[in-house]
Design an enzyme around this catalytic site. Sequence first.
Site, PDB file in Angstrom:
ATOM      1  N   ASP A 111     -13.212  13.078   5.738  1.00 29.36           N
ATOM      2  CA  ASP A 111     -12.755  13.836   4.564  1.00 29.36           C
ATOM      3  C   ASP A 111     -13.495  13.359   3.320  1.00 29.36           C
ATOM      4  O   ASP A 111     -12.887  13.021   2.301  1.00 29.36           O
ATOM      5  CB  ASP A 111     -11.245  13.674   4.395  1.00 29.36           C
TER       6      ASP A 111
ATOM      7  N   LYS B 191       0.246   2.531  -0.870  1.00 25.14           N
ATOM      8  CA  LYS B 191       0.357   3.802  -0.149  1.00 25.14           C
ATOM      9  C   LYS B 191       1.557   3.712   0.783  1.00 25.14           C
ATOM     10  O   LYS B 191       1.612   2.854   1.656  1.00 25.14           O
ATOM     11  CB  LYS B 191      -0.925   4.084   0.634  1.00 25.14           C
TER      12      LYS B 191
ATOM     13  N   TYR C 149      -0.281  11.974   4.205  1.00 25.82           N
ATOM     14  CA  TYR C 149       0.185  10.672   4.689  1.00 25.82           C
ATOM     15  C   TYR C 149       1.459  10.246   3.976  1.00 25.82           C
ATOM     16  O   TYR C 149       2.370   9.696   4.584  1.00 25.82           O
ATOM     17  CB  TYR C 149      -0.907   9.624   4.478  1.00 25.82           C
TER      18      TYR C 149
ATOM     19  N   LEU D  76       0.686   7.733  -8.311  1.00 26.21           N
ATOM     20  CA  LEU D  76      -0.715   8.055  -8.595  1.00 26.21           C
ATOM     21  C   LEU D  76      -1.146   9.339  -7.910  1.00 26.21           C
ATOM     22  O   LEU D  76      -2.055  10.028  -8.376  1.00 26.21           O
ATOM     23  CB  LEU D  76      -1.626   6.906  -8.145  1.00 26.21           C
ATOM     24  N   GLY D  77      -0.549   9.655  -6.788  1.00 27.62           N
ATOM     25  CA  GLY D  77      -0.920  10.853  -6.044  1.00 27.62           C
ATOM     26  C   GLY D  77      -0.109  10.953  -4.771  1.00 27.62           C
ATOM     27  O   GLY D  77       0.675  10.069  -4.429  1.00 27.62           O
TER      28      GLY D  77
END
Length: 775
Positions: A645, A548, A531, A526-527
């Site tokens: 952020d 993640k 990290y 997805l991205g």
Amino acid sequence: METRCSLLFLSLILLYLPKPGSGFGSSGPIAASFGGSAFFCAIDASGRQDVICWGKNYSSPSSPSSSSSSSSIASSTSASYNIPSMAVLSGGDGFLCGILSNTSQAFCFSSLGSSSGMDLVPLAYRTTAYSQIAAGNSHVCAVRGAYYSDHDSGTIDCWEITRATNNNSLIAKENPNFYDQIVSNLVFNNIVSGDGFSCGGIRDGGMLCFGPNSSNLGFNTTSDNFQVLAAGKNSVCAILNLSREVKCWGEDESFVNSPMNDSRFVSLTAGPRHFCGIREDNHEVECWGNSNFSLIPKGSGFKAIASSDFIVCGIREEDLVLDCWMVNGSSTLAYDPPLELCSPGMCRAGPCNEKEFAFNASILNEPDLTSLCVRKELMVCSPCGSDCSHGFFLSSSCTANSDRICTPCSLCQNSSCSDICKLHNSNFPDKHWHQLQRLVLIIGSCASALLIIIIGCCVVPRIVTSPNKEDGAANQFKSCIGKPDLDTDQPLENVSPAPSVTPFAQVFRLSELKDATNGFKEFNELGRGSYGFVYKAVLADGRQVAVKRANAATIIHTNTREFETELEILCNIRHCNIVNLLGYSTEMGERLLVYEYMPHGTLHDHLHSGFSPLSWSLRIKIAMQTAKGLEYLHNEAEPRIIHGDVKSSNVLLDSEWVARVADFGLVTSSNEKNLDIKRDVYDFGVVLLEILTGRKRYDRDCDPPEIVEWTVPVIREGKAAAIVDTYIALPRNVEPLLKLADVAELCVREDPNQQPTMSELANWLEHVARDALIF
């Protein structure tokens, strides 16, 4: 001739040496020096082949790209010179040598914090290219030829490195003790060095040992072929080519209790009184000699190892992180290695040999890192493992591009691994007893379910007939606006509530998440960010989630305790306007965080990337919901969390088009909290301006390109209608949009004292959202 023979001990052993070990007197991606000025160096995994060094009295010459290496070195002295990038390293007494990655020239340096410790190659040899190098106790020998050439054999040069009598500094000079007419005419494939001797494989077959002390090794003629050599100060050990067993010569105490004949090795290193090797099967380290080896890491595989007098350091195969331990019985290290990723091997021209695989740099999950070598046509070939450490079973064999995969026995679910993991006696003692347990569980579950249904039938009607009583969950989420309805005349109070929030985090198995992401394949991605990577996953129960996965750099630069603390906090915070953590997995050294899946993407996608446009009613609701999420993080989370952020790409939209704040972190410095909170407010104001105008935060095609610079003067002039997004039809009542502009202008004021709090913003935007219902 007699003098010459007294200096030369010649053993024509049929020997094949395709690559040296990483021991004293040999070369590899990690090496150690000896003596009172002992230190270690390793080649990093950045793709630049930079050198990382550490040691008790070592003044780091700080490699060009490695800023953290000096932090782990006890000496505080700073040096003004750099160690150039290297192809290979080898250590001697108080100094290290290597071959430069760009020119193949020899380069030697000491632990001295000045440039005088960097000129340890005689002038006669400084411009010569070498393919192999081996530092002995006080001398160096190198094989002529370009390191990356297909032809890695050549004649040898040797020189001496000794200590000056006046200031104890090291100096380099040519050494006639290692020169001989026979030696000078031979072509060598490889070279290793010890105390007063060097040994090398000859291109035409056999091995030659030469130097003042070579006769002390006691070689006997043999027809064995050898794959790897490592030289101690007064001894040599070698790995047999076919059986991978070890044979040793020289000083007996250095190889007392040497491995049994059934032990197979792929690499060796040597200290003054001991040897260590990496086992072929599970890549664990095994040592022998006159030392205490009780501190050798158990259950850990290594790619390469090197030894000094009393310390052994290695590059772990699971994460390429350095690990060091004592071999003299002491449990306390005088210094720790730096937290840096290191190269698992030496770069060379391919292809890899049999029982080797080409290391794939992409598994490090480092953005833009495609190779560990300065030249992209080169590769790092690593030996294949054939077995796993205790507590793991082999789930996938070695291939041309990846090593074997070891899986924890806790994940064993079939008979193919139960024998290896010895689960028969402990987990499956009796089939009938197991079936009885299942029957008891089924009956118990059914009885519990029936009891819950009965209680529900009695209690739920009372709750329904008591409208004035609200439960805790309703109170917690009463401010959430749920799925937006395109009918803007619907009252705000009638908007359906947000989806329920998962009450607790689940511990996932690594195998579950691998299956759910199709093995973390790119098409599930997805991205990505600093990290690591984010993958779309479908769990076995059909739930869609986002996983993640931390990259290696994140893992080694984040203290384990800090990660555990943050994970504990993330597991305990819950709100309908943040992306909540559903679970995690830390098996096999991984750091996998499982979050709610947001199927409608990011606010940035809808505003700037051609996704479906958002109505004004929905945009204002998203603004309010984002404020609610940030308000929760600032004021209700324990401890409070500053996002740091805030941007439109970190505002996600769930299946009900509810805004969720994502990618928030923790602030540990109390001195910066107030400033960071105000920074969140400022950045949120920029998001409001993006919602209002449809423009990006920075757009080089516009004048001025900065959205704040363009909008704020217009808003302050009372002409906010001029900056409203023209791609969406204006509503009949533009007053809510003008209020939104005023709120945004307050957020982006330069003086933090003039900025509102997130609680004030959430309250104001809730009123604006109510006014927007009469568009």
